[in-house]
Design a protein around this motif. Structure first.
Motif, short mmCIF file in Angstrom:
data_model
loop_
_atom_site.label_atom_id
_atom_site.label_comp_id
_atom_site.label_asym_id
_atom_site.label_seq_id
_atom_site.Cartn_x
_atom_site.Cartn_y
_atom_site.Cartn_z
N THR A 86 0.83 -1.21 0.00
CA THR A 86 0.00 0.00 0.00
C THR A 86 0.86 1.25 0.00
N VAL A 87 1.97 1.23 0.73
CA VAL A 87 2.85 2.40 0.79
C VAL A 87 3.60 2.57 -0.54
N VAL A 88 4.19 1.46 -1.04
CA VAL A 88 5.00 1.54 -2.26
C VAL A 88 4.15 1.92 -3.47
N TRP A 89 3.08 1.17 -3.72
CA TRP A 89 2.30 1.39 -4.94
C TRP A 89 1.32 2.55 -4.80
N GLY A 90 0.91 2.85 -3.56
CA GLY A 90 0.11 4.05 -3.37
C GLY A 90 0.92 5.29 -3.70
N ASN A 91 2.16 5.35 -3.22
CA ASN A 91 3.01 6.49 -3.51
C ASN A 91 3.44 6.52 -4.97
N ALA A 92 3.58 5.35 -5.60
CA ALA A 92 3.90 5.33 -7.03
C ALA A 92 2.76 5.95 -7.84
N ALA A 93 1.52 5.64 -7.46
CA ALA A 93 0.37 6.26 -8.14
C ALA A 93 0.34 7.76 -7.91
N GLY A 94 0.64 8.18 -6.68
CA GLY A 94 0.66 9.61 -6.39
C GLY A 94 1.75 10.34 -7.16
N LEU A 95 2.94 9.72 -7.26
CA LEU A 95 4.02 10.31 -8.03
C LEU A 95 3.60 10.52 -9.48
N THR A 96 2.93 9.52 -10.05
CA THR A 96 2.45 9.63 -11.44
C THR A 96 1.44 10.75 -11.58
N ALA A 113 0.02 11.34 -21.29
CA ALA A 113 -1.18 10.50 -21.19
C ALA A 113 -0.81 9.03 -21.00
N ALA A 114 0.23 8.57 -21.72
CA ALA A 114 0.65 7.17 -21.59
C ALA A 114 1.18 6.88 -20.19
N LEU A 115 1.90 7.85 -19.58
CA LEU A 115 2.42 7.67 -18.23
C LEU A 115 1.29 7.54 -17.21
N VAL A 116 0.27 8.38 -17.36
CA VAL A 116 -0.86 8.29 -16.43
C VAL A 116 -1.50 6.92 -16.50
N LEU A 117 -1.77 6.45 -17.72
CA LEU A 117 -2.43 5.15 -17.88
C LEU A 117 -1.57 4.03 -17.33
N ALA A 118 -0.26 4.06 -17.62
CA ALA A 118 0.64 3.02 -17.12
C ALA A 118 0.70 3.02 -15.60
N GLY A 119 0.79 4.21 -15.00
CA GLY A 119 0.85 4.29 -13.54
C GLY A 119 -0.41 3.75 -12.89
N ALA A 120 -1.57 4.10 -13.44
CA ALA A 120 -2.83 3.63 -12.87
C ALA A 120 -2.96 2.11 -13.00
N LEU A 121 -2.58 1.56 -14.16
CA LEU A 121 -2.69 0.11 -14.37
C LEU A 121 -1.74 -0.66 -13.47
N LEU A 122 -0.51 -0.16 -13.30
CA LEU A 122 0.44 -0.85 -12.42
C LEU A 122 -0.01 -0.80 -10.97
N ALA A 123 -0.51 0.34 -10.53
CA ALA A 123 -1.00 0.43 -9.15
C ALA A 123 -2.17 -0.52 -8.94
N PHE A 124 -3.08 -0.59 -9.90
CA PHE A 124 -4.23 -1.49 -9.78
C PHE A 124 -3.77 -2.95 -9.74
N ARG A 125 -2.74 -3.24 -10.51
CA ARG A 125 -2.26 -4.63 -10.58
C ARG A 125 -1.59 -5.06 -9.26
N PHE A 126 -0.85 -4.18 -8.63
CA PHE A 126 -0.03 -4.61 -7.49
C PHE A 126 -0.60 -4.20 -6.13
N LEU A 127 -1.56 -3.29 -6.09
CA LEU A 127 -2.18 -2.98 -4.80
C LEU A 127 -3.09 -4.12 -4.37
N PRO A 128 -3.18 -4.40 -3.08
CA PRO A 128 -4.08 -5.47 -2.63
C PRO A 128 -5.53 -5.12 -2.90
N ALA A 129 -6.32 -6.14 -3.24
CA ALA A 129 -7.74 -5.92 -3.50
C ALA A 129 -8.44 -5.50 -2.22
N ARG A 130 -9.55 -4.76 -2.38
CA ARG A 130 -10.31 -4.28 -1.24
C ARG A 130 -10.92 -5.48 -0.51
N ARG A 131 -10.78 -5.45 0.81
CA ARG A 131 -11.33 -6.57 1.62
C ARG A 131 -12.72 -6.24 2.07
#
Length: 473
Positions: A282-292, A455-473
């Motif tokens: 959550t910390v790593v990929w959440g911040n990666a999404a924020g950086l993007t 635009a490509a960076l935004v899409l890539a960042g969102a897809l990677l965050a979705f892929r690696f963040l844990p699913a909602r419980r």
């Protein structure tokens, strides 16, 4: 004797899905903290359109103008993580109040400056104040609201006002410079800081740590030095070129310092940033999404500024007013962001916001030289601003969730550092891409190329965050 009877009126049941409501005190605390964060955000951009006027008034050389922005960025980005952690150790309320006092005093100093040296000193102090106030204010906000719908809503509003403040700064800077003086870009902070300092002591509550652990001096020195070198290297690359020896040397030294920081933290008894936190998805990929999100949106403003002024011949003030639509979109996105995160989860909100922002940004690749293209700019920036704020709200909720209150200053320090680095990186990187394609008398090909990559960076960042963040419980 009459006998007492029990009322048979039906009880008013509260539906289980009724959203929780803020108390009166929570509303006051939220208003105070959001006001402080809005003022901080305004400071990021309020001087941008006034730089030439400031340079003429104080005798800055043309090459020295960049230091008015760089001095602020270096201090704000370099010290954010350190001061966020200091808030955990010494008390966030105390750090917040000291930061606000420094901000008010440095703004007064900047408004009264009579030389470049005094102005740059004021900008460094403003950056240090920002590095203290932003993570401490966010930590006070997250600890004032329990994890869940109320915190989601508060973080959404916080993100909306910070993004709106960045846009409002450009407009306000132009208005103050044209109508009064560039000095009022500094003076306007003084009464706001004074009001916060009067109200905050009685409104804000903050639990002091039971014990004061020893500050990790080697870790603090290595991470602060590494961030300072990286931010300086990126700014120098923007002005002097990416192959310049100073640029390459500072970037390599900054990377080496951050590697040393990782090694120090692994072996420290009381680390500044526990390695276990940096391993949380959550910390790593959440911040990666924020950086993007921050990198792409702030650099898009820069690219569209080039387009509006160099292609459509807009004035700086007209350009700032055009970006008011983007600010409106971020306010709408922030208002919806908390509810969206509560309903679908932060992971899905990041993906949804990223896709919306990417599609809106990609449409701008078609921009032409006719003045009628302004309508596409306005529509796309509004929609993209909504998407960007959904992504930022998802990032803030993700990056600060699942951690105890004692570590909220660290979490918000990491999140604020991500924001600062993203804002700092975006313009140099996208400027380099655009410049590579520009002709001496035609900036449009370079601008549209950089917009497409954005635009490509935004899409890539969102897809990677979705892929690696844990699913909602």
């Amino acid at each position: 004797m009459p006998t007492a009877t029990r009322s048979t009126a039906p009880a008013r049941d509260i539906p289980p899905d009724t959203p929780p409501r803020m108390t009166g005190r929570q509303k006051l605390v939220l208003t105070l903290l959001l006001g402080a964060q809005f003022m901080i955000a305004v400071d990021f951009s309020i001087l941008n359109v006034a730089l030439p006027v400031v340079g003429e008034g104080l005798g800055f050389s043309l090459g020295g103008l960049q230091w008015i922005a760089t001095a602020f960025a270096l201090a704000a980005a370099g010290f954010t993580l350190l001061l966020g952690r200091v808030g955990d150790l010494l008390g966030r309320k105390r750090v917040f109040l000291v930061g606000m006092a420094v901000l008010g005093a440095s703004s007064l100093l900047g408004g009264l400056a009579t030389s470049p040296e005094i102005l740059l000193t004021a900008r460094v102090l403003q950056g240090l104040a920002t590095a203290a106030v932003t993570p401490a204010g966010l930590a006070l906000l997250t600890t004032a609201f329990p994890e869940g719908a109320l915190r989601d809503r508060a973080l959404g509003l916080n993100g909306a006002l910070m993004s709106a403040g960045f846009t409002a700064g450009a407009i306000l800077g132009g208005l103050l410079t044209d109508l009064l003086s560039w000095r009022w870009a500094f003076f306007i902070n003084v009464p706001v800081a004074a009001l916060v300092l009067v109200l905050a002591p009685s409104l804000i509550r903050d639990a002091r740590p039971a014990r004061r652990p020893r500050l990790d001096i080697p870790g603090a020195a290595s991470v602060t030095g590494g961030l300072l070198l990286l931010v300086f290297g990126m700014n120098n690359g923007h002005s002097s070129g990416w192959t310049d020896p100073v640029t390459l040397g500072t970037l390599v030294a900054g990377a080496a310092a951050l590697i040393a920081f990782w090694i120090i933290e692994k072996n420290a008894d009381a680390p500044l940033v526990p390695v276990t936190i940096l391993r949380r998805r959550t910390v790593v990929w959440g911040n990666a999404a924020g950086l993007t999100a921050f990198l792409t949106e702030t650099s898009l403003v820069f690219l569209l500024t080039l387009y509006l002024q160099e292609v459509l011949d807009y004035t700086p003030l007209a350009t700032g007013l055009a970006f008011g639509v983007l600010g409106l979109g971020t306010v709408v996105g922030g208002t919806l962001g908390g509810r969206t995160v509560s309903r679908i989860g932060s992971r899905a909100a990041i993906l949804t916001g990223g896709v919306v922002q990417a599609v809106a940004t990609a449409l701008l690749v078609t921009l032409g030289t006719s003045g009628s293209w302004i309508w596409l700019v306005l529509a796309a920036t509004f929609v993209g601003g909504v998407g960007n704020m959904l992504m930022i709200t998802g990032f803030m909720v993700t990056a600060t969730s699942g951690l105890p209150d004692a570590e909220q200053g660290l979490a918000t320090g990491l999140a604020t550092m991500t924001q600062q680095v993203g804002i700092t990186m975006g313009i140099p990187v996208m400027s380099a891409i655009a410049t590579a394609r520009m002709a001496p008398d035609d900036v449009l090909p370079g601008v549209t190329l950089a917009i497409g990559i954005n635009a490509a960076l935004v899409l890539a960042g969102a897809l990677l965050a979705f892929r690696f963040l844990p699913a909602r419980r």
